[in-house]
Design an enzyme around this catalytic site. Structure first.
Site, PDB file in Angstrom:
ATOM      1  N   ASP A  14       4.028  42.186  20.811  1.00  0.00           N
ATOM      2  CA  ASP A  14       3.478  42.511  20.481  1.00  0.00           C
ATOM      3  C   ASP A  14       4.221  41.518  18.825  1.00  0.00           C
ATOM      4  O   ASP A  14       2.899  40.609  18.492  1.00  0.00           O
ATOM      5  CB  ASP A  14       3.870  43.832  18.747  1.00  0.00           C
ATOM      6  CG  ASP A  14       2.707  44.720  20.324  1.00  0.00           C
ATOM      7  OD1 ASP A  14       2.279  44.328  20.972  1.00  0.00           O
ATOM      8  OD2 ASP A  14       2.734  45.643  20.732  1.00  0.00           O
ATOM      9  N   ARG A  94      13.153  52.282  10.892  1.00  0.00           N
ATOM     10  CA  ARG A  94      11.818  51.106  10.443  1.00  0.00           C
ATOM     11  C   ARG A  94      12.249  50.726   8.352  1.00  0.00           C
ATOM     12  O   ARG A  94      11.578  49.715   8.641  1.00  0.00           O
ATOM     13  CB  ARG A  94      10.525  51.899  10.532  1.00  0.00           C
ATOM     14  CG  ARG A  94       9.817  51.913  11.888  1.00  0.00           C
ATOM     15  CD  ARG A  94      10.305  50.942  12.460  1.00  0.00           C
ATOM     16  NE  ARG A  94       9.569  50.879  13.991  1.00  0.00           N
ATOM     17  CZ  ARG A  94      10.026  50.172  14.733  1.00  0.00           C
ATOM     18  NH1 ARG A  94      10.333  48.643  14.576  1.00  0.00           N
ATOM     19  NH2 ARG A  94       8.618  50.063  15.971  1.00  0.00           N
ATOM     20  N   ASP A 123       4.292  53.797  12.391  1.00  0.00           N
ATOM     21  CA  ASP A 123       5.200  52.626  11.606  1.00  0.00           C
ATOM     22  C   ASP A 123       4.923  51.723  10.699  1.00  0.00           C
ATOM     23  O   ASP A 123       5.454  51.340  10.479  1.00  0.00           O
ATOM     24  CB  ASP A 123       5.795  51.664  13.499  1.00  0.00           C
ATOM     25  CG  ASP A 123       6.445  52.626  14.559  1.00  0.00           C
ATOM     26  OD1 ASP A 123       7.269  53.159  13.475  1.00  0.00           O
ATOM     27  OD2 ASP A 123       7.132  52.373  15.246  1.00  0.00           O
ATOM     28  N   SER A 172       5.191  50.149  26.019  1.00  0.00           N
ATOM     29  CA  SER A 172       5.744  49.856  24.466  1.00  0.00           C
ATOM     30  C   SER A 172       6.823  50.862  24.208  1.00  0.00           C
ATOM     31  O   SER A 172       6.899  51.723  24.404  1.00  0.00           O
ATOM     32  CB  SER A 172       4.171  49.958  23.261  1.00  0.00           C
ATOM     33  OG  SER A 172       5.253  50.363  22.161  1.00  0.00           O
TER      34      SER A 172
HETATM   35  N1  ARG Z   1       6.371  58.316  17.692  1.00  0.00           N
HETATM   36  C1  ARG Z   1       7.184  57.913  17.542  1.00  0.00           C
HETATM   37  C2  ARG Z   1       7.414  57.673  16.105  1.00  0.00           C
HETATM   38  O1  ARG Z   1       6.733  57.608  15.499  1.00  0.00           O
HETATM   39  C3  ARG Z   1       7.654  56.616  17.850  1.00  0.00           C
HETATM   40  C4  ARG Z   1       6.652  55.061  17.194  1.00  0.00           C
HETATM   41  C5  ARG Z   1       7.150  53.716  18.482  1.00  0.00           C
HETATM   42  N2  ARG Z   1       6.936  54.146  20.173  1.00  0.00           N
HETATM   43  C6  ARG Z   1       7.019  52.682  20.993  1.00  0.00           C
HETATM   44  N3  ARG Z   1       7.287  53.673  21.869  1.00  0.00           N
HETATM   45  N4  ARG Z   1       6.450  52.443  21.187  1.00  0.00           N
HETATM   46  O2  ARG Z   1       8.060  57.467  15.331  1.00  0.00           O
END
Ligand code: ARG
Length: 391
Positions: A14, A94, A123, A172
């Protein structure tokens, strides 16, 4: 028109696709990439660096592992961080990644901030609550352009980006020291069983190997030693990930309620987190008072929800963290954990600050007179007896 954008860069599909897109579709003259190291695999970082060198107009790698452990993972341990059973790996990394990206943007006097999140997940919220504290423009090409993964793969190929994602391995993946999140492909069908190949940190829990014990020492609620050896947080978590991963500890397959309200099927690996959280909670049961335990459970829940939402700037987050820190002042001691067939469970605990005295509860105790509790019994359940008699 803006000219320079600083992109939070992971090296994955991405964010790699974002680089040419930001020039072609948004007219940015310079795309600067910032890769924040929160403990993802070395190869991922190296591959990310190589790709960025080719694609971007300037690239920064920030080692934030120590900070991640000290300011995000340790607080999560103290608060028994868990959202619906998810140990919060991606969620707590994050804000730090966003902060590092903003720091570079401010240093460079950039015009905009970018991230590669879609418009369906959490995210975007976690990045933007930090990004939007600046006056810079925020750009999210993945969300804006509504691109499909297939389109991205073709676009990447056309732009000379070698992608690890294929139609056969469409996942992902987001990794940091604390957890590995896996989404996409067949996993999006909640009924489909996760194939063994999605796992990288854990062996199958069905594998028959002899159980193993590991002792974790805590000081003020954070782990400081493994099997009697004092080591720093980063190394401790890494070692425990390997150790517990061998026993298949720390796999989660769950349905998760995202902040937007969408339910999602999520898969995670987090061996060290499973062991440390279980050990920490067990030690709390020995050290904290009954009233503390009851009340702290509600604080832990509220803390976890804010952490999940990325709202670490909300004043409530600081309030709750202050309570949690205060509650951990006496949280010193050790917990012996057994690792076996995908499970990690406490088999012994000790603390100089325990609210426990073997001499008091023992069957042979002379310290407390048993007869003293007779008066207590006379009042216990008094109201119910009173009413029943009256009827
Ligand atoms: N559901 C998780 C969160 O909101 C992971 C999100 C990212 N996952 C990923 N495979 N890119 O923290």
């Amino acid at each position: 028109m803006s000219e320079v954008i600083v992109l939070a860069y992971s090296g994955g599909l991405d964010t790699s696709v974002c680089i040419p897109l930001l020039r072609e579709r948004y007219g940015f003259e310079k795309v600067i990439t910032v890769l924040t190291d929160v403990g993802q695999p070395k190869e991922d970082i190296e591959r990310g660096n190589e790709r960025a060198e080719k694609l971007s107009d300037g690239h920064y790698v920030i080692d934030a592992k120590e900070e991640f452990v000290r300011d995000y993972i340790f607080p999560a341990i103290k608060a028994n961080g868990s959202y619906e059973g998810y140990v919060l790996g991606t969620a707590i990394a994050r804000p730090l990644i966003a902060i590092k990206t903003v720091e570079i943007a401010e240093e460079l006097g950039a015009d905009a901030l970018g991230h590669g999140c879609t418009g369906r997940g959490n995210d975007q919220l976690r990045f933007e609550t930090i990004f939007r504290a600046t006056d810079l423009r925020v750009v999210a090409p993945m969300r804006d352009l509504d691109l499909s993964r297939e389109w991205e793969i073709d676009y990447a190929r056309d732009h000379g980006i070698d992608v690890p994602v294929t139609r056969e391995r469409p996942w992902s993946i987001d990794e940091n020291l604390w957890s590995r999140s896996i989404e996409g492909g067949d996993l999006e069908d909640p009924y489909s069983e996760p194939p063994e190949e999605i796992y990288a940190w854990t062996k199958s829990p069905e594998r028959r190997i002899p159980p193993e014990k590991v002792e974790i020492e805590f000081s003020k609620g954070v782990p400081i030693a493994l099997n009697g050896e004092r080591i720093g947080g980063v190394e401790l978590i890494r070692r425990l990930n390997r150790l517990a991963g061998e026993h298949g500890v720390g796999r989660t397959d769950m349905i998760e309620d995202r902040v937007l309200g969408l339910k999602a099927r999520e898969n995670y690996e987090h061996p060290a987190a499973t062991v440390l959280l279980a050990a920490h909670q067990d030690l709390e049961r020995l050290v904290l008072s009954r009233a503390q335990l009851r009340f702290k459970a509600t604080v832990d829940d509220a803390w976890s929800e804010l952490a999940y939402m990325g709202l670490v700037n909300d004043p409530l987050y600081a309030d709750l963290s202050a309570f949690v820190d205060k509650s951990q002042e006496r949280m010193n001691g050790s917990v012996k954990m057994k690792l076996s067939c995908g499970r990690a469970y406490p088999v012994g605990r000790t603390s100089p600050d325990a609210i426990y005295d073997q001499d008091m509860v023992s069957f042979d105790s002379q310290t407390l007179s048993q007869r003293d509790s007779e008066g207590f019994c006379k009042y216990h359940g008094f109201q119910a007896r009173f009413l029943n008699k009256k009827r």
